[in-house]
Scaffold this motif. Sequence first.
Motif, PDB file in Angstrom:
ATOM      1  N   ILE A 152      36.418  47.641  38.866  1.00 35.64           N
ATOM      2  CA  ILE A 152      35.716  46.372  37.867  1.00 35.64           C
ATOM      3  C   ILE A 152      35.247  47.234  36.656  1.00 35.64           C
ATOM      4  CG2 ILE A 152      33.558  45.741  36.663  1.00 35.64           C
ATOM      5  CD1 ILE A 152      32.600  46.184  39.832  1.00 35.64           C
ATOM      6  N   THR A 153      35.274  48.756  36.647  1.00 41.55           N
ATOM      7  CA  THR A 153      35.933  49.280  34.906  1.00 41.55           C
ATOM      8  C   THR A 153      36.828  49.020  34.688  1.00 41.55           C
ATOM      9  OG1 THR A 153      36.326  50.918  36.607  1.00 41.55           O
ATOM     10  CG2 THR A 153      33.663  50.849  35.653  1.00 41.55           C
ATOM     11  N   LYS A 154      38.078  48.540  35.304  1.00 39.28           N
ATOM     12  CA  LYS A 154      39.330  48.697  34.824  1.00 39.28           C
ATOM     13  C   LYS A 154      39.230  47.834  33.630  1.00 39.28           C
ATOM     14  CE  LYS A 154      43.569  49.485  33.487  1.00 39.28           C
ATOM     15  NZ  LYS A 154      44.497  50.921  32.940  1.00 39.28           N
ATOM     16  N   PHE A 155      38.768  46.411  35.106  1.00 42.98           N
ATOM     17  CA  PHE A 155      38.908  45.222  33.653  1.00 42.98           C
ATOM     18  C   PHE A 155      38.015  45.112  32.731  1.00 42.98           C
ATOM     19  CE2 PHE A 155      39.882  43.717  38.556  1.00 42.98           C
ATOM     20  CZ  PHE A 155      40.833  42.956  38.490  1.00 42.98           C
ATOM     21  N   ILE A 156      36.727  45.544  32.963  1.00 38.67           N
ATOM     22  CA  ILE A 156      36.225  45.235  31.893  1.00 38.67           C
ATOM     23  C   ILE A 156      36.749  46.264  30.380  1.00 38.67           C
ATOM     24  CG2 ILE A 156      33.958  45.906  30.418  1.00 38.67           C
ATOM     25  CD1 ILE A 156      32.799  45.257  33.319  1.00 38.67           C
ATOM     26  N   GLU A 157      37.575  47.476  30.719  1.00 35.81           N
ATOM     27  CA  GLU A 157      38.146  47.925  29.358  1.00 35.81           C
ATOM     28  C   GLU A 157      39.403  47.544  28.649  1.00 35.81           C
ATOM     29  OE1 GLU A 157      39.517  51.369  31.339  1.00 35.81           O
ATOM     30  OE2 GLU A 157      37.906  52.395  31.633  1.00 35.81           O
ATOM     31  N   THR A 158      40.713  47.112  30.338  1.00 32.44           N
ATOM     32  CA  THR A 158      41.255  45.597  29.269  1.00 32.44           C
ATOM     33  C   THR A 158      40.608  44.880  28.594  1.00 32.44           C
ATOM     34  OG1 THR A 158      41.967  46.673  31.502  1.00 32.44           O
ATOM     35  CG2 THR A 158      43.512  44.662  30.444  1.00 32.44           C
ATOM     36  N   ILE A 159      39.834  44.194  29.043  1.00 28.45           N
ATOM     37  CA  ILE A 159      39.409  42.718  28.444  1.00 28.45           C
ATOM     38  C   ILE A 159      38.920  43.281  26.614  1.00 28.45           C
ATOM     39  CG2 ILE A 159      37.268  40.801  28.158  1.00 28.45           C
ATOM     40  CD1 ILE A 159      37.710  41.286  31.249  1.00 28.45           C
ATOM     41  N   LYS A 160      38.014  44.519  26.958  1.00 30.10           N
ATOM     42  CA  LYS A 160      37.397  44.778  25.834  1.00 30.10           C
ATOM     43  C   LYS A 160      38.457  45.388  24.913  1.00 30.10           C
ATOM     44  CE  LYS A 160      33.361  47.049  26.607  1.00 30.10           C
ATOM     45  NZ  LYS A 160      32.302  48.536  27.730  1.00 30.10           N
ATOM     46  N   GLU A 161      40.012  45.520  24.848  1.00 28.20           N
ATOM     47  CA  GLU A 161      40.587  46.188  24.367  1.00 28.20           C
ATOM     48  C   GLU A 161      41.723  45.007  24.215  1.00 28.20           C
ATOM     49  OE1 GLU A 161      43.498  48.727  27.247  1.00 28.20           O
ATOM     50  OE2 GLU A 161      41.312  50.266  27.316  1.00 28.20           O
ATOM     51  N   HIS A 162      41.584  43.990  24.781  1.00 25.89           N
ATOM     52  CA  HIS A 162      42.173  42.446  24.396  1.00 25.89           C
ATOM     53  C   HIS A 162      41.435  41.879  24.196  1.00 25.89           C
ATOM     54  CE1 HIS A 162      46.195  44.118  25.207  1.00 25.89           C
ATOM     55  NE2 HIS A 162      45.449  45.433  26.317  1.00 25.89           N
ATOM     56  N   PRO A 163      40.391  41.734  23.468  1.00 22.16           N
ATOM     57  CA  PRO A 163      38.865  40.099  22.658  1.00 22.16           C
ATOM     58  C   PRO A 163      40.087  38.998  22.814  1.00 22.16           C
ATOM     59  CG  PRO A 163      39.257  41.786  21.288  1.00 22.16           C
ATOM     60  CD  PRO A 163      40.567  42.618  22.125  1.00 22.16           C
ATOM     61  N   GLU A 164      41.423  39.314  22.346  1.00 21.30           N
ATOM     62  CA  GLU A 164      42.351  37.750  22.707  1.00 21.30           C
ATOM     63  C   GLU A 164      41.812  36.965  24.076  1.00 21.30           C
ATOM     64  OE1 GLU A 164      45.356  40.349  23.122  1.00 21.30           O
ATOM     65  OE2 GLU A 164      42.639  40.625  22.471  1.00 21.30           O
ATOM     66  N   VAL A 165      41.650  37.553  25.408  1.00 20.95           N
ATOM     67  CA  VAL A 165      41.921  37.136  26.808  1.00 20.95           C
ATOM     68  C   VAL A 165      41.459  36.061  26.781  1.00 20.95           C
ATOM     69  CG1 VAL A 165      39.866  38.583  27.250  1.00 20.95           C
ATOM     70  CG2 VAL A 165      41.787  37.591  28.756  1.00 20.95           C
ATOM     71  N   LYS A 166      42.509  34.971  27.006  1.00 22.53           N
ATOM     72  CA  LYS A 166      42.200  33.455  27.960  1.00 22.53           C
ATOM     73  C   LYS A 166      41.655  33.055  28.919  1.00 22.53           C
ATOM     74  CE  LYS A 166      42.191  31.310  22.972  1.00 22.53           C
ATOM     75  NZ  LYS A 166      43.674  30.804  23.181  1.00 22.53           N
ATOM     76  N   VAL A 167      42.153  34.132  29.712  1.00 21.68           N
ATOM     77  CA  VAL A 167      41.734  34.448  31.543  1.00 21.68           C
ATOM     78  C   VAL A 167      42.210  35.801  32.150  1.00 21.68           C
ATOM     79  CG1 VAL A 167      42.672  32.727  33.534  1.00 21.68           C
ATOM     80  CG2 VAL A 167      42.686  31.598  31.000  1.00 21.68           C
ATOM     81  N   LEU A 168      41.311  35.098  33.146  1.00 19.44           N
ATOM     82  CA  LEU A 168      40.327  36.436  33.783  1.00 19.44           C
ATOM     83  C   LEU A 168      41.150  36.152  34.869  1.00 19.44           C
ATOM     84  CD1 LEU A 168      40.485  39.459  34.234  1.00 19.44           C
ATOM     85  CD2 LEU A 168      37.876  39.228  34.733  1.00 19.44           C
ATOM     86  N   ALA A 169      42.284  36.207  35.523  1.00 19.26           N
ATOM     87  CA  ALA A 169      42.443  36.049  36.938  1.00 19.26           C
ATOM     88  C   ALA A 169      42.420  37.039  38.627  1.00 19.26           C
ATOM     89  CB  ALA A 169      43.400  35.797  36.673  1.00 19.26           C
ATOM     90  N   LEU A 170      41.966  36.445  39.331  1.00 15.28           N
ATOM     91  CA  LEU A 170      41.387  38.066  40.145  1.00 15.28           C
ATOM     92  C   LEU A 170      41.800  37.475  41.438  1.00 15.28           C
ATOM     93  CD1 LEU A 170      37.721  38.467  38.856  1.00 15.28           C
ATOM     94  CD2 LEU A 170      39.451  39.744  38.058  1.00 15.28           C
ATOM     95  N   SER A 171      42.088  38.077  42.415  1.00 11.79           N
ATOM     96  CA  SER A 171      43.200  37.626  43.607  1.00 11.79           C
ATOM     97  C   SER A 171      42.499  38.983  44.646  1.00 11.79           C
ATOM     98  CB  SER A 171      44.235  38.371  43.457  1.00 11.79           C
ATOM     99  OG  SER A 171      44.777  37.902  44.607  1.00 11.79           O
ATOM    100  N   ALA A 172      41.798  38.413  45.592  1.00  8.21           N
ATOM    101  CA  ALA A 172      41.473  38.969  47.193  1.00  8.21           C
ATOM    102  C   ALA A 172      42.091  37.951  48.111  1.00  8.21           C
ATOM    103  CB  ALA A 172      40.132  38.931  47.081  1.00  8.21           C
TER     104      ALA A 172
END
Length: 209
Positions: free
Chosen positions: A127-147
Motif C-alpha cells: 500500500i505504501t508504494k501506491f501512496i508514495e507514487t500517487i504523491k510523486e505524481h499528483p496529476e494521476v487520473k486513475v489508480l488501477a489495482l489488480s488481484a
Amino acid sequence: MSKIIEVKEKVEAGKAKLVPGLVQEALNEGCSAPDILQAMVEAMDVVGNKFSSGEIFVPEMLVSARAMSKGVEVLKPILASSGSVSNGLCIMGTVAGDLHDIGKNLVTIMIESAGFDVIDLGVDVPITKFIETIKEHPEVKVLALSALLTTTMPSLRETVNGVRESGLTGFKILVGGAPITQAFADEIGADGYAPDAGSAAVKAKELIA
C-alpha cells in the motif's frame, strides 16, 4: 480482413516472431490500428478462456501475451498519434501478496492504447508504494489495482482503504482480476470495476469523463 484474422490466429498460437510483420501487413492493407488491436485482444480472450478451463497452462498464456505485446509495439506510434490528446496518467499494480502479472500486463497494454500514460508498479505492491507514487505524481487520473487470487481479495480491500485513508484525492480507483466482481468492487469502495482488459480501457475513460 484476412490479415487481421491471421494476426489473431498467430497471437493465439504465440508466434511472437511473426506477429509484428503481419500487423504491419494488415496496416498496409488499410486495416485500422484499433481494429487490429481489438483482434489481438479477442485472441487473448480465447487464450484466457482456454487457461481458465485447463486446456493450456501459464507458459502457453505467457507466449501468447508476448506475441500480442510484440504486435502492440508496431501499433503504439499509430495509436498514440491518433489519440493525440492524452487521457492523463494511470498508476497500475497487482496488490501485495499477489505475484500474477499476465492480466495486469494486458490491462496496461489496453489502457495505454486508450491514450493513457501508465506507470506500472509491477506485482506484490505494498500500500505504501501506491501512496508514495500517487504523491510523486499528483496529476494521476486513475489508480488501477489488480488481484488475481481469492486469497488476495482482502489485500485489495486493504489497499483501497489505505489509499482512501491517506487523504489523497483527484483520481479514480479501478479494480479487476479473476475473483473480483462488481459487487465486491462496490463493497470495498472502488470507483469502477472491469472484468477484462478491453473493458478496463473503456471503464478508465468513463471514469475520467
